[in-house]
Scaffold this motif. Structure first.
Motif, mmCIF file in Angstrom:
data_model
loop_
_atom_site.group_PDB
_atom_site.id
_atom_site.type_symbol
_atom_site.label_atom_id
_atom_site.label_comp_id
_atom_site.label_asym_id
_atom_site.label_seq_id
_atom_site.Cartn_x
_atom_site.Cartn_y
_atom_site.Cartn_z
ATOM 1 N N LEU A 117 0.834 -1.198 0.000
ATOM 2 C CA LEU A 117 0.000 0.000 0.000
ATOM 3 C C LEU A 117 0.870 1.249 0.000
ATOM 4 O O LEU A 117 1.990 1.243 0.504
ATOM 5 N N VAL A 118 0.323 2.316 -0.549
ATOM 6 C CA VAL A 118 1.048 3.589 -0.526
ATOM 7 C C VAL A 118 1.298 3.993 0.913
ATOM 8 O O VAL A 118 0.413 3.906 1.762
ATOM 9 N N GLY A 119 2.516 4.440 1.191
ATOM 10 C CA GLY A 119 2.827 4.915 2.532
ATOM 11 C C GLY A 119 3.259 3.829 3.491
ATOM 12 O O GLY A 119 3.701 4.130 4.605
ATOM 13 N N SER A 120 3.178 2.566 3.069
ATOM 14 C CA SER A 120 3.562 1.506 4.003
ATOM 15 C C SER A 120 5.009 1.101 3.751
ATOM 16 O O SER A 120 5.693 1.665 2.901
ATOM 17 N N ASP A 121 5.470 0.118 4.519
ATOM 18 C CA ASP A 121 6.831 -0.413 4.334
ATOM 19 C C ASP A 121 6.732 -1.789 3.703
ATOM 20 O O ASP A 121 5.765 -2.509 3.903
ATOM 21 N N VAL A 122 7.765 -2.145 2.968
ATOM 22 C CA VAL A 122 7.782 -3.478 2.379
ATOM 23 C C VAL A 122 9.175 -4.065 2.551
ATOM 24 O O VAL A 122 10.177 -3.361 2.504
ATOM 25 N N ASP A 132 5.862 5.037 -2.375
ATOM 26 C CA ASP A 132 5.211 6.028 -3.200
ATOM 27 C C ASP A 132 4.902 5.355 -4.530
ATOM 28 O O ASP A 132 5.456 4.307 -4.840
ATOM 29 N N PHE A 133 4.065 5.997 -5.366
ATOM 30 C CA PHE A 133 3.759 5.393 -6.652
ATOM 31 C C PHE A 133 4.973 5.374 -7.581
ATOM 32 O O PHE A 133 5.035 4.562 -8.510
ATOM 33 N N ASN A 134 5.942 6.243 -7.328
ATOM 34 C CA ASN A 134 7.150 6.223 -8.155
ATOM 35 C C ASN A 134 8.031 5.025 -7.863
ATOM 36 O O ASN A 134 8.997 4.783 -8.584
ATOM 37 N N ASP A 135 7.730 4.296 -6.785
ATOM 38 C CA ASP A 135 8.561 3.146 -6.445
ATOM 39 C C ASP A 135 8.132 1.886 -7.180
ATOM 40 O O ASP A 135 8.713 0.825 -6.972
ATOM 41 N N ASN A 136 7.128 2.007 -8.049
ATOM 42 C CA ASN A 136 6.740 0.844 -8.841
ATOM 43 C C ASN A 136 7.879 0.485 -9.770
ATOM 44 O O ASN A 136 8.366 1.326 -10.512
ATOM 45 N N GLY A 137 8.317 -0.763 -9.736
ATOM 46 C CA GLY A 137 9.403 -1.130 -10.630
ATOM 47 C C GLY A 137 9.991 -2.468 -10.261
ATOM 48 O O GLY A 137 9.408 -3.221 -9.480
ATOM 49 N N THR A 138 11.158 -2.738 -10.816
ATOM 50 C CA THR A 138 11.815 -4.028 -10.586
ATOM 51 C C THR A 138 13.066 -3.827 -9.756
ATOM 52 O O THR A 138 13.909 -2.988 -10.074
ATOM 53 N N PHE A 139 13.168 -4.591 -8.674
ATOM 54 C CA PHE A 139 14.340 -4.548 -7.802
ATOM 55 C C PHE A 139 15.153 -5.822 -8.031
ATOM 56 O O PHE A 139 14.607 -6.917 -7.959
ATOM 57 N N THR A 140 16.434 -5.643 -8.292
ATOM 58 C CA THR A 140 17.280 -6.798 -8.586
ATOM 59 C C THR A 140 18.305 -6.973 -7.489
ATOM 60 O O THR A 140 18.977 -6.021 -7.095
ATOM 61 N N CYS A 141 18.427 -8.224 -7.006
ATOM 62 C CA CYS A 141 19.418 -8.517 -5.976
ATOM 63 C C CYS A 141 20.536 -9.334 -6.592
ATOM 64 O O CYS A 141 20.280 -10.313 -7.290
ATOM 65 N N ASP A 142 21.756 -8.916 -6.358
ATOM 66 C CA ASP A 142 22.909 -9.659 -6.853
ATOM 67 C C ASP A 142 23.800 -9.975 -5.662
ATOM 68 O O ASP A 142 24.220 -9.073 -4.946
ATOM 69 N N ALA A 143 24.070 -11.235 -5.441
ATOM 70 C CA ALA A 143 24.905 -11.617 -4.300
ATOM 71 C C ALA A 143 26.126 -12.348 -4.805
ATOM 72 O O ALA A 143 26.055 -13.095 -5.777
ATOM 73 N N LYS A 144 27.261 -12.136 -4.165
ATOM 74 C CA LYS A 144 28.485 -12.827 -4.542
ATOM 75 C C LYS A 144 29.134 -13.406 -3.309
ATOM 76 O O LYS A 144 29.208 -12.756 -2.277
ATOM 77 N N ASN A 145 29.587 -14.630 -3.422
ATOM 78 C CA ASN A 145 30.203 -15.324 -2.307
ATOM 79 C C ASN A 145 31.570 -15.811 -2.785
ATOM 80 O O ASN A 145 31.718 -16.950 -3.218
ATOM 81 N N PRO A 146 32.616 -14.939 -2.714
ATOM 82 C CA PRO A 146 33.910 -15.328 -3.286
ATOM 83 C C PRO A 146 34.410 -16.635 -2.678
ATOM 84 O O PRO A 146 34.285 -16.826 -1.473
ATOM 85 N N PRO A 147 34.993 -17.532 -3.456
ATOM 86 C CA PRO A 147 35.252 -17.470 -4.905
ATOM 87 C C PRO A 147 34.068 -17.846 -5.794
ATOM 88 O O PRO A 147 34.213 -17.932 -6.998
ATOM 89 N N ASP A 148 32.905 -18.049 -5.219
ATOM 90 C CA ASP A 148 31.740 -18.450 -6.005
ATOM 91 C C ASP A 148 31.045 -17.183 -6.488
ATOM 92 O O ASP A 148 30.200 -16.615 -5.792
ATOM 93 N N ILE A 149 31.380 -16.714 -7.666
ATOM 94 C CA ILE A 149 30.827 -15.438 -8.086
ATOM 95 C C ILE A 149 29.964 -15.545 -9.327
ATOM 96 O O ILE A 149 29.347 -14.580 -9.726
ATOM 97 N N VAL A 150 29.942 -16.722 -9.936
ATOM 98 C CA VAL A 150 29.178 -16.849 -11.173
ATOM 99 C C VAL A 150 27.736 -17.151 -10.821
ATOM 100 O O VAL A 150 27.450 -18.163 -10.209
ATOM 101 N N GLU A 178 -3.167 1.805 -4.129
ATOM 102 C CA GLU A 178 -3.880 2.643 -3.173
ATOM 103 C C GLU A 178 -4.646 1.790 -2.191
ATOM 104 O O GLU A 178 -4.679 2.041 -1.005
ATOM 105 N N ASN A 179 -5.357 0.812 -2.723
ATOM 106 C CA ASN A 179 -5.903 -0.227 -1.828
ATOM 107 C C ASN A 179 -5.625 -1.563 -2.462
ATOM 108 O O ASN A 179 -5.764 -1.725 -3.662
ATOM 109 N N VAL A 180 -5.222 -2.509 -1.654
ATOM 110 C CA VAL A 180 -4.749 -3.794 -2.174
ATOM 111 C C VAL A 180 -5.928 -4.556 -2.777
ATOM 112 O O VAL A 180 -6.902 -4.835 -2.085
ATOM 113 N N PRO A 181 -5.868 -4.879 -4.064
ATOM 114 C CA PRO A 181 -6.995 -5.578 -4.659
ATOM 115 C C PRO A 181 -6.964 -7.062 -4.314
ATOM 116 O O PRO A 181 -5.915 -7.623 -4.071
#
Lengths: 163, 225
Positions: free
Chosen positions: B34-39, B111-129, B141-144
């Motif tokens: 929802l707008v104004g909440s935390d995720v 906010d509505f501008n936060d609509n989008g794609t969040f990408t997480c990249d993790a690396k655990n050396p030496p395992d990086i591939v 605005e309200n969760v359908p």
């Protein structure tokens, strides 16, 4: 007696099959380009393939009634399947001379549910669209209503007899 | 025998070629808020190596309709670096535990501008591939309610009522039968004078009831036709 039993069983199975086809297959309302059912809409592309899309959510396609149609057609299938299982159970456990009321009740509930589904669909959807026609699933829904209704009447009237 | 098997397993794992080892990153698929909440956006990874001290987590954000990504979070060398210039300035918090392979962040005051794609990249050396994993954020605005939920709820309620009615019906029958049974037992008990015969009473009245129900079942099986 065995023939009568087989006939009743086959009638019930036909009712179940028709209910399942009406619920699952995708032809409640058809035009030249699209094929609709209670779950999705299929649009025919220029290369002859069908493309699946969601049903429209405009005010001519009320969501609540759509969900009612979906729920009651699924419930009709479930009730009919429960009814045949109960019938098989009652064949072995019912005392002589008694009626198959429980199977009849479930089958009647199935008939009522599919009637509710088809009636709501008739009354609330595609009211102003003239260039389409009702597809085979819609027709099967009504036919299965009559079959399940007759089947339930038979269960209410039939008595368990000796050979 | 067991030690031999253990040694063989360790040797086998050691000889697994380097190419097949790669880090696998897990995030959610979609998050609704929802707008104004935390995720909370969760991110964890799987790696054949032990968690190294140089493990890194990186979050980037690509707004809906844009082709550019912007970096909003980076964890490296034991310290977390949050966005201090971009759209998420002062709105990101690190709630993960790198030692437990968890790199989750919390976005506050959406906010509505936060609509989008969040990408997480993790690396655990030496395992990086490995392939970064993305989670899509949808701010409403309200969760359908999802389309199938209402249909499923209707079906569930009707079936639940049915089960309830059947259970109540059998309970009533059971209680009534037990009441009748107790009454007949007490009548039996008053007629017999001896205590030992009283104890045989319930067993004796149960036996004829069982025998008659058995006979009924045999009869109905024959009457199937």
């Amino acid at each position: 007696m065995l023939i009568l039993l087989a006939g009743i069983f086959v009638l019930h199975i036909i009712g179940i099959i028709m209910l399942l086809v009406a619920t699952i297959d995708n032809a409640w309302w058809e035009t030249d380009m699209i094929s609709t059912d209670v779950w999705f809409r299929w649009i025919k592309m220029s290369n002859g393939l069908w493309n699946q899309t969601d049903l429209p959510t405009t005010h001519t396609y009320p969501q609540e009634y759509l969900q009612a149609v979906q729920a009651s057609s699924v419930l009709a299938c479930i009730f009919s399947i429960i009814s045949i299982l109960v019938f098989l159970a009652q064949l072995f456990t019912l005392t002589k001379g008694k009626r198959f009321t429980l199977s009849g009740i479930f089958q009647l509930l199935a008939a009522l549910s599919i009637m509710i589904a088809a009636a709501i669909y008739t009354d609330r959807f595609h009211l102003k669209e003239n260039n389409g026609w009702y597809g085979h699933c819609y027709i099967l829904a009504w036919i299965s209503f009559s079959i399940t209704f007759i089947s339930s009447i038979i269960y209410f009237v039939l008595r368990k007899k000796t050979a | 025998m067991l030690t031999f098997l253990a040694l063989a397993a360790v040797a086998f794992l050691g000889t697994v070629p380097q190419q097949s080892q790669s880090i696998v990153i897990y995030t959610g698929w979609e998050r609704h808020a929802l707008v104004g909440s935390d995720v909370r956006l969760s991110c964890s990874f799987f790696s054949w190596r032990w968690t190294s001290d140089d493990v890194t987590f990186s979050w980037t954000f690509r707004p809906d309709g844009s082709r550019d990504s912007i970096s909003i979070f980076h964890y490296t060398g034991g310290a977390a670096y949050l966005d201090n210039k971009g759209p998420f300035r002062d709105r990101v918090e690190f709630v993960g535990n790198p030692a437990r392979r968890d790199g989750s962040i919390v976005l506050k005051n959406l906010d509505f501008n936060d609509n989008g794609t969040f990408t997480c990249d993790a690396k655990n050396p030496p395992d990086i591939v490995g392939r970064p994993s993305s989670v899509r954020l949808l701010v409403f605005e309200n969760v359908p309610i999802q389309a199938g939920v209402i249909t499923g709820a209707i079906i569930g309620v009707v079936l639940g009522l049915l089960v309830l009615i059947v259970v109540i019906y059998y309970l009533m029958r059971f209680l009534v039968a037990r009441r009748v049974f107790n009454l007949s037992v007490s009548k039996h008990g008053k007629k017999k004078k001896e205590g030992s015969q009283q104890r045989q009473g319930p067993a004796a009245s149960a036996e004829p009831a069982k025998a008659s129900s058995d006979k009924k079942k045999q009869e109905s099986r024959k009457d199937k036709k």
